[in-house]
Design an enzyme around this catalytic site. Structure first.
Site, PDB file in Angstrom:
ATOM      1  N   GLY A  45       0.838  -1.191   0.000  1.00 29.12           N
ATOM      2  CA  GLY A  45       0.000   0.000   0.000  1.00 29.12           C
ATOM      3  C   GLY A  45       0.876   1.245   0.000  1.00 29.12           C
ATOM      4  O   GLY A  45       2.006   1.222   0.503  1.00 29.12           O
ATOM      5  N   GLN A  50       3.114   9.858   1.061  1.00 28.75           N
ATOM      6  CA  GLN A  50       4.402   9.154   1.087  1.00 28.75           C
ATOM      7  C   GLN A  50       5.267   9.449  -0.139  1.00 28.75           C
ATOM      8  O   GLN A  50       6.421   9.021  -0.200  1.00 28.75           O
ATOM      9  CB  GLN A  50       4.162   7.640   1.223  1.00 28.75           C
ATOM     10  CG  GLN A  50       3.549   7.277   2.568  1.00 28.75           C
ATOM     11  CD  GLN A  50       3.294   5.785   2.674  1.00 28.75           C
ATOM     12  OE1 GLN A  50       2.303   5.294   2.157  1.00 28.75           O
ATOM     13  NE2 GLN A  50       4.193   5.062   3.320  1.00 28.75           N
ATOM     14  N   CYS A 104       5.309  -0.158   7.414  1.00 25.35           N
ATOM     15  CA  CYS A 104       4.974   1.007   6.600  1.00 25.35           C
ATOM     16  C   CYS A 104       6.214   1.421   5.820  1.00 25.35           C
ATOM     17  O   CYS A 104       7.313   1.459   6.396  1.00 25.35           O
ATOM     18  CB  CYS A 104       4.516   2.146   7.512  1.00 25.35           C
ATOM     19  SG  CYS A 104       4.071   3.641   6.609  1.00 25.35           S
ATOM     20  N   HIS A 146      -5.126   1.485   7.087  1.00 29.89           N
ATOM     21  CA  HIS A 146      -3.785   2.064   7.250  1.00 29.89           C
ATOM     22  C   HIS A 146      -3.582   3.205   6.244  1.00 29.89           C
ATOM     23  O   HIS A 146      -3.091   4.280   6.598  1.00 29.89           O
ATOM     24  CB  HIS A 146      -2.737   0.953   7.054  1.00 29.89           C
ATOM     25  CG  HIS A 146      -1.308   1.390   7.133  1.00 29.89           C
ATOM     26  ND1 HIS A 146      -0.451   0.975   8.137  1.00 29.89           N
ATOM     27  CD2 HIS A 146      -0.567   2.192   6.336  1.00 29.89           C
ATOM     28  CE1 HIS A 146       0.746   1.510   7.928  1.00 29.89           C
ATOM     29  NE2 HIS A 146       0.707   2.253   6.845  1.00 29.89           N
ATOM     30  N   GLU A 147      -3.991   2.974   4.977  1.00 29.55           N
ATOM     31  CA  GLU A 147      -3.786   3.999   3.946  1.00 29.55           C
ATOM     32  C   GLU A 147      -4.703   5.207   4.161  1.00 29.55           C
ATOM     33  O   GLU A 147      -4.274   6.347   3.979  1.00 29.55           O
ATOM     34  CB  GLU A 147      -3.997   3.411   2.543  1.00 29.55           C
ATOM     35  CG  GLU A 147      -3.067   2.254   2.175  1.00 29.55           C
ATOM     36  CD  GLU A 147      -1.607   2.500   2.475  1.00 29.55           C
ATOM     37  OE1 GLU A 147      -1.145   3.656   2.368  1.00 29.55           O
ATOM     38  OE2 GLU A 147      -0.914   1.534   2.844  1.00 29.55           O
ATOM     39  N   HIS A 150      -3.225   7.449   6.573  1.00 30.49           N
ATOM     40  CA  HIS A 150      -2.193   8.301   5.958  1.00 30.49           C
ATOM     41  C   HIS A 150      -2.816   9.549   5.341  1.00 30.49           C
ATOM     42  O   HIS A 150      -2.278  10.653   5.470  1.00 30.49           O
ATOM     43  CB  HIS A 150      -1.472   7.551   4.825  1.00 30.49           C
ATOM     44  CG  HIS A 150      -0.275   6.759   5.257  1.00 30.49           C
ATOM     45  ND1 HIS A 150       0.825   7.327   5.844  1.00 30.49           N
ATOM     46  CD2 HIS A 150       0.007   5.432   5.142  1.00 30.49           C
ATOM     47  CE1 HIS A 150       1.737   6.381   6.085  1.00 30.49           C
ATOM     48  NE2 HIS A 150       1.258   5.216   5.672  1.00 30.49           N
TER      49      HIS A 150
HETATM   50 NI    NI Z   1       2.096   3.287   5.673  1.00 31.84          NI
END
Ligand code: NI
Length: 183
Positions: A45, A50, A104, A146-147, A150
């Site tokens: 992911g 990021q 991550c 999780h994404e 972010h």
């Molecule tokens: Ni991550």
């Protein structure tokens, strides 16, 4: 094109992503580049923060072998990977939660247990802007949560236990220093 992956504690990782409103070729290109970047880094992911862009866009690619229940039956036969999620939101989640050791790409070699709902319903748009909804459990449910975190500037370390964060504090300090030196 492969982007450089932004590491902790670059401030962009804490920025809340802006809503994506234009569904043009640039968005398709960016999503394809994010998939390429994620594959190159051997991740499952990647969120736009990021690669230094605070917008509500993330990509997911979970290998089929990791997406099966205990009997070996595919959990998400209707979902085609890689998955591009634009403006995703968790609409509903199960009461049942479980811990799982997450990693991550912005935190190389740092993993820790995070407790999350086992099942979620996520509404999002595809790269063409069409509304989609997916009900997921297992790895896909976890990865989407999780994404989406972010995209809200929330990191998995925020959801770890205090004890775990204390255990990781040395590693996190080193990573922060390294990130500062590189930027
Ligand atoms: Ni991550």
């Amino acid at each position: 094109m492969i982007y450089k992956i932004i590491k902790f504690a670059n401030p962009v990782l804490r920025r809340k992503g802006a809503l994506v409103t234009e569904f043009k070729d640039e968005l398709k290109e960016l999503a394809a580049d994010m998939v390429e970047t994620m594959h190159d880094a051997e991740g499952i992911g990647l969120a736009a923060q990021q690669i230094g862009k605070a917008i509500r866009l993330c990509v997911i690619d979970i290998p089929e072998r990791a997406d099966k229940d205990d009997e070996g039956v595919s959990l998400h036969p209707d979902v085609t990977m890689p998955l591009v999620l634009v403006n995703p939101e968790v609409m509903a989640h199960s009461e049942e939660r479980e811990p799982y050791e997450e990693g991550c790409l912005s935190f190389p070699e740092i993993t820790g247990n995070v407790v999350r709902p086992v099942e979620v319903t996520v509404r999002f748009q595809d790269v063409s802007g069409a509304e989609q909804e997916v009900g997921a459990r297992g790895m896909l449910a976890r990865c989407m949560q999780h994404e989406i975190d972010h995209l809200n500037g929330v990191l998995y370390i925020d959801r770890m236990s205090n004890v775990k964060r204390v255990t990781l504090s040395g590693k996190l300090k080193r990573l922060k220093k390294q990130t500062e030196l590189e930027s």
